[in-house]
Scaffold this motif. Structure first.
Motif, PDB file in Angstrom:
ATOM      1  N   ASP A 265       0.827  -1.209   0.000  1.00 48.21           N
ATOM      2  CA  ASP A 265       0.000   0.000   0.000  1.00 48.21           C
ATOM      3  C   ASP A 265       0.862   1.261   0.000  1.00 48.21           C
ATOM      4  N   TYR A 269       0.099   3.513  -2.969  1.00 48.81           N
ATOM      5  CA  TYR A 269      -0.795   4.624  -2.655  1.00 48.81           C
ATOM      6  C   TYR A 269      -0.133   5.716  -1.804  1.00 48.81           C
ATOM      7  N   ASN A 271      -0.002   5.535   1.354  1.00 43.18           N
ATOM      8  CA  ASN A 271      -0.547   5.305   2.692  1.00 43.18           C
ATOM      9  C   ASN A 271      -1.248   3.952   2.712  1.00 43.18           C
ATOM     10  N   GLN A 273      -4.292   1.412   2.895  1.00 47.46           N
ATOM     11  CA  GLN A 273      -5.706   1.305   2.563  1.00 47.46           C
ATOM     12  C   GLN A 273      -6.336   0.200   3.406  1.00 47.46           C
ATOM     13  N   ARG A 274      -7.235   0.574   4.309  1.00 49.35           N
ATOM     14  CA  ARG A 274      -7.838  -0.419   5.192  1.00 49.35           C
ATOM     15  C   ARG A 274      -9.282  -0.701   4.779  1.00 49.35           C
ATOM     16  N   GLY A 275      -9.579  -1.981   4.660  1.00 48.22           N
ATOM     17  CA  GLY A 275     -10.933  -2.389   4.321  1.00 48.22           C
ATOM     18  C   GLY A 275     -11.684  -2.867   5.546  1.00 48.22           C
ATOM     19  N   ARG A 344      -7.995  -5.187   1.313  1.00 51.25           N
ATOM     20  CA  ARG A 344      -8.096  -3.792   0.893  1.00 51.25           C
ATOM     21  C   ARG A 344      -9.561  -3.421   0.630  1.00 51.25           C
ATOM     22  N   PRO A 345      -9.850  -2.120   0.568  1.00 47.87           N
ATOM     23  CA  PRO A 345     -11.194  -1.686   0.173  1.00 47.87           C
ATOM     24  C   PRO A 345     -11.569  -2.256  -1.191  1.00 47.87           C
ATOM     25  N   LYS A 368     -13.745   1.364   2.460  1.00 51.69           N
ATOM     26  CA  LYS A 368     -12.507   1.994   2.916  1.00 51.69           C
ATOM     27  C   LYS A 368     -12.705   2.646   4.276  1.00 51.69           C
ATOM     28  N   GLU A 370     -11.744   5.424   6.439  1.00 49.42           N
ATOM     29  CA  GLU A 370     -11.155   6.746   6.269  1.00 49.42           C
ATOM     30  C   GLU A 370     -10.997   7.398   7.627  1.00 49.42           C
TER      31      GLU A 370
END
Length: 462
Positions: A265, A269, A271, A273-275, A344-345, A368, A370
């Protein structure tokens, strides 16, 4: 004289009879001699010892030791030398050197380590097992998982450790911990997997799960490799529990699947990315099961559904008990958090639930997470959907998800919705970042929020 001869003949005759009887007994019933044990302890099964000795760690150690590096963190801070510098700032610069470990995970020099190993570094140095030293560049960090990614440059390819699948590790499996405890470079210790998905509550309530092992890990091992007997990376050694500060039998590692996802990630990205499923949950136990009137004592029970989220759209309901995700057993919250930490999301996971005594599997698209942290307040906040704001009678705001410090935790701010910071409207976490970046760090912070009972309040933090 006659008496003497008579006694001699009697003795000779008796001896002959005794010897003959001994010979007869020897033929008919052989005598076995048993040595009495000199100890009261019962010997263990020798076959178990033989099986243990058949485990060969040399290949895994040889593959790993050259790819685990010594990381030096040089921080420069100013120490005030008089009363004026104490109040006005300034002072003499002083360098402090911390150390830890890291794992080269690619031939071009990318290194995974712990965030706390490189935190606040002014300069990073990496020393390989061949004593070559390199300057390292910080690529990115994720304090939530305590993972950081750094990089070194060289003319030749570097030795590296391939990733293994941490989901497949088994209790009792042999592992090696490789690192640099107490500045003793290239140290290898052995142990077994003691537990999986271990939840450490002292980690600021961070929803993370660790691999627990009894391989000896001490200060300086942080960021080092936990590998299986094939030399595959299955974890990043991160923490120990100890009243003395040294190893007492328990050590913990971030699972390699989670660490790998974090660095991918960061590279893709910038940063992490948390799903998330979009639910509020709790782990089952006997007391909760009795209260809810269910027979299950293992699993994660859904206590609430976020409207418009992946769980809501898939048909999950409050009261459902999650038993598996993608076939991975979920006995407690840490099992679920650990598995979702590698996703991931927009990934779709198959969630197996127990509803009304029957199992059912539903596909859920992860959304995601946020969030951002307000370090000056010691809290983490997340964005809210319009439906969630409408339910609370609000048009804007962000929700506090957790406290980041023990001092703030005592106020129990989780669940409040911040609508303004310093009299500026807060619509999302972007507004939070913008407002906090412009403030004078010496000025107080004014926070307007709705509490969990629906009352509006204003706090001023100085």
């Amino acid at each position: 004289m006659k008496q003497t001869v008579r006694l001699f003949l009697v003795a000779l005759f008796a001896g002959a009879i005794t010897l003959g009887g001994y010979k007869m007994l020897e033929k008919e019933s052989p005598i076995s001699i048993t040595q009495e044990p000199t100890s009261k302890f019962i010997p263990t099964n020798f076959s178990a010892v033989g099986a243990e000795m058949n485990t060969d760690f040399t290949e895994a150690a040889e593959k790993t030791v050259h790819a685990v590096v010594h990381v030096k963190n040089i921080t420069v801070s100013r120490q005030p030398t008089n009363i004026f510098e104490y109040f006005q700032g300034g002072g003499q610069p002083r360098a402090r050197v911390g150390s830890g470990s890291g794992v080269i995970v690619s031939p071009d020099g990318y290194i995974v380590t712990n965030n706390h190993v490189i935190a606040n570094a002014s300069n990073l140095e990496v020393t390989l097992n061949n004593n070559r030293t390199y300057s390292a560049k910080l690529i990115g960090t994720d304090p939530g998982t305590d993972i950081a990614l750094i990089k070194i440059e060289g003319e030749d390819n570097f030795p590296f450790v391939p990733f293994g699948d941490s989901n497949n590790v088994k209790l009792g499996e042999w592992v090696l911990a490789v690192g640099n405890p107490f500045n003793l470079t290239s140290t290898v210790t052995a142990g077994i997997i003691s537990a999986k998905a271990r939840d450490l509550n002292q980690f600021d309530g961070n929803p993370q799960s660790f691999i627990q092992t009894d391989a000896a890990v001490n200060r300086g091992n942080s960021g080092g490799a936990l590998v299986n007997t094939r030399g595959e990376l299955i974890g990043i050694n991160t923490a120990i529990t100890s009243e003395t500060g040294s190893y007492v039998g328990y050590s913990f590692a971030v699972p390699s699947n989670n660490a790998r996802k974090v660095i991918e990630d960061i590279l893709e990205y910038g940063n992490v990315q948390r799903g998330i499923l979009g639910i509020q949950v709790g782990s089952l136990n006997t007391d909760l099961a009795n209260k809810l009137g269910v027979d299950e004592t293992q699993g994660v029970i859904i206590g609430g559904i976020e409207k418009g989220g992946g769980a809501d759209m898939s048909g999950l309901k409050e009261g459902d008990i999650i038993k598996q995700i993608d076939g991975v057993q979920v006995n407690k919250f840490a099992d679920m958090a650990g598995y979702l930490g590698s996703k991931r999301p927009n990934d779709v996971v198959q969630v197996t639930i127990l509803r009304d005594g029957k199992e059912k599997t539903l596909p859920v698209t992860l959304e995601k997470l946020e969030t951002t942290s307000i370090d000056d307040l010691g809290i983490e906040v997340k964005n809210l959907k319009k439906a969630e704001l409408k339910d609370r009678g609000l048009k804007n705001g962000v929700m506090v998800t957790r406290a980041l410090t023990p001092e703030i935790a005592q106020y129990k701010l989780e669940g409040i919705i911040i609508t303004q910071l310093n009299d500026e409207t807060v619509n999302d976490i972007t507004d939070v970042t913008r407002i906090m970046s412009r403030r004078n760090h010496r000025s107080p912070i004014k926070m307007t929020f709705m509490d969990t009972k629906g009352q509006m309040n204003t706090f001023i933090f100085r």
